[in-house]
Design an enzyme around this catalytic site. Structure first.
Site, PDB file in Angstrom:
ATOM      1  N   LYS A 174       1.092  -1.140  -0.029  1.00 29.03           N
ATOM      2  CA  LYS A 174      -0.068  -0.228   0.156  1.00 29.03           C
ATOM      3  C   LYS A 174       0.994   1.299  -0.114  1.00 29.03           C
ATOM      4  CE  LYS A 174      -2.033   2.918   2.716  1.00 29.03           C
ATOM      5  NZ  LYS A 174      -1.760   4.216   1.894  1.00 29.03           N
ATOM      6  N   GLU A 248       9.541   0.854  10.640  1.00 24.30           N
ATOM      7  CA  GLU A 248      10.640   1.842  10.241  1.00 24.30           C
ATOM      8  C   GLU A 248      10.216   3.226  10.472  1.00 24.30           C
ATOM      9  OE1 GLU A 248      13.731   1.290   9.654  1.00 24.30           O
ATOM     10  OE2 GLU A 248      13.725  -0.649   8.996  1.00 24.30           O
ATOM     11  N   CYS A 282      13.260  10.586   7.350  1.00 28.01           N
ATOM     12  CA  CYS A 282      13.380   9.968   8.715  1.00 28.01           C
ATOM     13  C   CYS A 282      14.971  10.253   9.191  1.00 28.01           C
ATOM     14  CB  CYS A 282      13.167   8.473   8.435  1.00 28.01           C
ATOM     15  SG  CYS A 282      14.085   7.660   7.357  1.00 28.01           S
ATOM     16  N   GLU A 379      10.065  15.561  15.833  1.00 31.56           N
ATOM     17  CA  GLU A 379      10.537  15.307  14.535  1.00 31.56           C
ATOM     18  C   GLU A 379       9.552  16.236  13.469  1.00 31.56           C
ATOM     19  OE1 GLU A 379       8.897  12.000  12.004  1.00 31.56           O
ATOM     20  OE2 GLU A 379      10.817  11.803  11.156  1.00 31.56           O
TER      21      GLU A 379
HETATM   22  P1  NAD Z   1       2.223   8.162   7.782  1.00 31.46           P
HETATM   23  O1  NAD Z   1       2.600   7.379   9.073  1.00 31.46           O
HETATM   24  O2  NAD Z   1       1.130   9.334   8.057  1.00 31.46           O
HETATM   25  O3  NAD Z   1       1.694   7.221   6.523  1.00 31.46           O
HETATM   26  C1  NAD Z   1       2.459   6.266   6.114  1.00 31.46           C
HETATM   27  C2  NAD Z   1       1.725   4.903   5.692  1.00 31.46           C
HETATM   28  O4  NAD Z   1       0.672   4.596   6.276  1.00 31.46           O
HETATM   29  C3  NAD Z   1       0.864   5.784   4.280  1.00 31.46           C
HETATM   30  O5  NAD Z   1       0.755   4.688   3.314  1.00 31.46           O
HETATM   31  C4  NAD Z   1      -0.559   5.955   4.946  1.00 31.46           C
HETATM   32  O6  NAD Z   1      -1.781   5.971   4.006  1.00 31.46           O
HETATM   33  C5  NAD Z   1      -0.532   4.770   6.024  1.00 31.46           C
HETATM   34  N1  NAD Z   1      -1.459   4.910   7.074  1.00 31.46           N
HETATM   35  C6  NAD Z   1      -2.062   5.883   7.618  1.00 31.46           C
HETATM   36  N2  NAD Z   1      -2.838   5.807   8.615  1.00 31.46           N
HETATM   37  C7  NAD Z   1      -2.974   4.543   8.700  1.00 31.46           C
HETATM   38  C8  NAD Z   1      -3.596   3.358   9.633  1.00 31.46           C
HETATM   39  N3  NAD Z   1      -4.387   3.863  10.435  1.00 31.46           N
HETATM   40  N4  NAD Z   1      -3.322   1.903   9.375  1.00 31.46           N
HETATM   41  C9  NAD Z   1      -2.557   1.615   8.576  1.00 31.46           C
HETATM   42  N5  NAD Z   1      -1.817   2.463   7.585  1.00 31.46           N
HETATM   43  C10 NAD Z   1      -1.994   3.811   7.809  1.00 31.46           C
HETATM   44  O7  NAD Z   1       3.534   8.744   7.496  1.00 31.46           O
HETATM   45  P2  NAD Z   1       3.926   9.750   6.240  1.00 31.46           P
HETATM   46  O8  NAD Z   1       3.570  11.249   6.495  1.00 31.46           O
HETATM   47  O9  NAD Z   1       3.457   9.076   4.864  1.00 31.46           O
HETATM   48  O10 NAD Z   1       5.449   9.668   6.566  1.00 31.46           O
HETATM   49  C11 NAD Z   1       6.315  10.309   7.240  1.00 31.46           C
HETATM   50  C12 NAD Z   1       6.704   9.607   8.308  1.00 31.46           C
HETATM   51  O11 NAD Z   1       7.613   8.549   7.867  1.00 31.46           O
HETATM   52  C13 NAD Z   1       8.001  10.207   9.082  1.00 31.46           C
HETATM   53  O12 NAD Z   1       7.682  10.008  10.556  1.00 31.46           O
HETATM   54  C14 NAD Z   1       9.173   9.648   8.682  1.00 31.46           C
HETATM   55  O13 NAD Z   1      10.326   9.916   9.753  1.00 31.46           O
HETATM   56  C15 NAD Z   1       8.818   8.249   8.523  1.00 31.46           C
HETATM   57  N6  NAD Z   1       9.692   7.581   7.705  1.00 31.46           N
HETATM   58  C16 NAD Z   1      10.575   6.554   8.290  1.00 31.46           C
HETATM   59  C17 NAD Z   1      11.693   5.870   7.409  1.00 31.46           C
HETATM   60  C18 NAD Z   1      12.572   5.123   8.026  1.00 31.46           C
HETATM   61  O14 NAD Z   1      13.329   4.235   7.202  1.00 31.46           O
HETATM   62  N7  NAD Z   1      12.659   4.851   9.481  1.00 31.46           N
HETATM   63  C19 NAD Z   1      11.715   6.177   6.124  1.00 31.46           C
HETATM   64  C20 NAD Z   1      10.776   7.098   5.474  1.00 31.46           C
HETATM   65  C21 NAD Z   1       9.708   7.785   6.231  1.00 31.46           C
END
Ligand code: NAD
Length: 476
Positions: A174, A248, A282, A379
C-alpha cells in the site's frame, strides 16, 4: 481518473469511497485522481497473495532472482518517466530523483544475488549429541503486507519488495496516498515480466485502506514505514493477532561537530543532512551539536550556506531544494515556525514559508535552542535545523542520546579515534563519520528506541522475510 490497483495480476478501478487527489507541490495544483481501494478489494488482494504463495515459494531461488533482475532492468528502462514523476509529484530536484531510482535498481539487483545464495544457507547443523542429524531450512514467512510513506516512495517500496520476493513471500503493497502513482511502475513491471498473478498486489488508499490491510487476518507479517503515531496503531493490530511486525519510524537525529573540523566541509555535511529532500527524511540530522571552539566560526558560514541554496520548482528551474511534498506537511512546518516565534528562538536563516505559489519554505536555522523547546525534541520533517553548543565529548554524547528516537547520527571530527569512539556510544541504528548520508544496500537500515523495530537492507533485510526451520532426525 487513473486505474490504480493491481490485484491478482489485473489492473482494476478503486471501489472505495475516498477519492485520492495527486498534486504537483511546486504549483500546489492537482494533476491526477483515483478512487481508493475498498475494504473488499484489500481482501481480494490478500486472497490473491495467499493463492500465489505455494507456487511462488516452490520456485527455485534462481528463478526468483531472475525476476528481481528483471525488476532492476525494467526500472532502468523507465528511467526518464520515473525521474520526471518523482520531480513532479514529490518536488524532488533532478539529481535526487536520479539517486532514488538508482537506489531502487541497486536494491533489486542486490537481493537477486542474495536470493541465489539462499540454497547454500540450507545446510546440516553439526550436533554434539550422537544419534541425531539436524538441518536448517530458511522458509518465507508467507503473505506480507507492506505499507510505505511518500518521502522516498520508489526506495522504501524497493527496500521491502525486493527482499520479500527474494525470500519467497507474496505481498500486498500500500503506497502513500500522497504519491500513489510512482509505485504503479512495480505493477507494470510485474506485467511486463510475467510475474505470476498474485505474487505482487498493489492497493492504493488513505488511512482506511492502510488499516484494512494492517489488521487483515490473512497476513503472516506486516512491514511498515511511516510516522510513530500510525506505527503504534499498526503495532496494536499486529499484537491483536500476535503477528510479527517491522517498523521503520521517525527520527530526530544529531550531527555532532567537533572543533577540529574543517568548517567548510562540516557546513556541507550539515546542509546536506537537513535540506536533502527538503528535510523530509526520517534520517534528517535536524539537531546540530557544535563544539564551543568552532561554533562562532561555523554558525555564520552555515547561515550563509543555507541562505544561498536555490529553492524552486525542479521542473522549470535549476534548484538545490524543491517544495515540501504536501500541503499538510507545509502547514505542519509553518506551525513549527510559529512555535519558534512564540518560544523566542534565535532564527539565523529562513523561518518562513516562501511568498509564491506551491508549498515552499526557506531552509531554516535556529541557534542556541533550549533543550526544552519543542523544536529540539519533535520530528518536524522539513528543512529546519536547530543548533546547540557543547563543551566536552561526554556532553555531546549525552545530548545526542537524549531523545526518544534513535535512527541515525553523523559525527564530524579530524580525530578519527574520537569519531569512532563517539559512533560506538551513540544509541542509534546507523552512524556516518565525516560523510554525507551515504546509504549502501549492503549496510543495515533501521533504528533503536522510538525509531522502530527490525532492520532493512543487507542480509538483515532478507532475514526479516525468512523463518528458520530445523529438521532433526533420530538415526536410531
Ligand atoms: P504516515 O504514518 O502518515 O503514513 C505512512 C503510511 O501509512 C501511508 O501509506 C498511510 O496511508 C498509511 N496509514 C495512515 N493511517 C494508517 C492506519 N491507521 N493504518 C495503517 N496505515 C495507515 O507517514 P508519512 O507522513 O507518509 O511519512 C512520514 C513519516 O515516515 C515520518 O515520521 C518519517 O520519519 C517516517 N519515515 C521513516 C523511515 C525509516 O526508514 N525509518 C523512512 C521514511 C519515512
Amino acid at each position: 481518473m487513473t486505474t490504480s490497483h493491481y490485484i491478482a495480476g489485473r489492473w482494476v478501478e478503486g471501489q472505495g469511497s475516498d477519492c485520492i487527489t495527486v498534486h504537483d507541490p511546486a504549483l500546489g495544483v492537482p494533476f491526477a485522481e483515483m478512487m481508493a481501494a475498498s475494504v473488499a478489494q484489500v481482501d481480494q488482494a490478500v486472497a490473491a497473495a495467499r493463492d500465489a504463495l505455494p507456487s511462488w515459494k516452490a520456485l527455485s531461488a534462481g528463478t526468483r532472482a531472475a525476476f528481481l533482475r528483471g525488476f532492476a532492468e525494467q526500472l532502468g528502462q523507465r528511467r526518464e518517466a520515473l525521474i520526471a514523476l518523482q520531480m513532479r509529484n514529490n518536488g524532488k530536484p533532478r539529481h535526487e530523483a536520479e539517486i532514488d531510482l538508482d537506489d531502487a535498481i541497486a536494491t533489486f539487483a542486490y537481493y537477486a544475488q542474495l536470493a541465489e545464495q539462499l540454497p547454500e544457507k540450507n545446510r546440516e547443523v553439526p550436533l554434539a549429541a550422537p544419534g541425531f542429524t539436524a538441518r536448517t531450512r530458511l522458509e518465507p514467512v508467507g503473505v506480507v503486507g507492506l505499507i510505505v510513506p511518500w518521502n522516498f516512495p520508489l526506495v522504501t517500496s524497493a527496500w521491502k519488495l525486493a527482499p520479500a520476493l527474494a525470500a519467497g513471500c507474496t505481498v500486498v503493497l500500500k503506497p502513500s496516498e500522497v504519491t500513489p502513482l510512482i509505485e504503479q511502475a512495480y505493477g507494470q513491471i510485474a506485467d511486463t515480466l510475467g510475474l505470476p498473478a498474485g505474487v505482487l498486489n498493489i492497493v492504493n488508499g488513505k488511512a482506511e485502506t492502510g488499516a484494512a490491510l494492517s489488521s487483515h487476518n490473512g497476513l503472516d507479517k506486516l512491514s511498515f514505514t511511516g510516522s510513530n503515531s500510525v506505527g503504534s496503531q499498526v503495532m496494536r493490530s499486529a499484537s491483536a493477532q500476535c503477528r510479527p511486525v517491522t517498523l521503520e519510524l521517525g527520527g530526530k537525529s544529531a550531527i555532532v561537530v567537533f572543533d577540529d573540523c574543517d568548517v567548510d566541509q562540516a557546513v556541507e555535511w550539515i546542509v546536506a543532512g537537513i535540506t536533502w529532500n527538503a528535510g523530509q527524511m526520517c534520517s534528517a540530522t535536524s539537531r546540530l551539536l557544535v563544539q564551543d571552539g568552532i561554533a562562532d566560526a561555523l554558525l555564520p558560514r552555515l547561515q550563509q550556506a543555507m541562505e544561498k541554496l536555490r529553492v524552486g520548482n525542479p521542473l522549470s528551474e535549476e534548484v538545490d531544494m524543491g517544495p515540501l511534498t504536501s500541503q499538510a506537511q507545509w502547514l505542519k512546518v509553518a506551525s513549527y515556525f510559529a512555535t519558534a516565534r512564540e518560544e523566542g528562538l534565535q532564527c539565523l536563516a529562513g523561518g518562513k514559508a516562501l511568498d509564491r505559489d506551491g508549498w515552499f519554505v526557506s531552509p531554516t536555522l535556529y541557534a542556541d535552542v533550549p533543550k526544552q523547546s519543542r523544536l529540539w525534541s519533535e520530528e518536524i520533517f522539513g528543512p529546519v535545523l536547530c543548533a546547540r553548543r557543547f563543551a566536552s565529548e561526554e556532553q555531546a554524547i549525552a545530548e545526542a542520546n537524549d531523545s526518544r528516537f534513535g535512527l541515525v547520527a553523523t559525527v564530524c571530527s579530524a580525530d578519527l579515534a574520537r569519531a569512532e569512539r563517539v559512533a560506538d556510544a551513540l544509541e542509534v541504528g546507523h552512524v556516518w563519520i565525516n560523510s554525507v548520508q551515504a546509504v549502501f544496500v549492503e549496510t543495515s537500515w533501521g533504528g533503536t528506541k522510538g525509531s522502530g523495530i527490525g532492520r532493512e537492507l543487507g542480509p538483515w533485510g532478507l532475514s526479516g522475510y525468512l523463518s528458520v526451520k530445523h529438521v532433526t532426525r533420530c538415526l536410531g
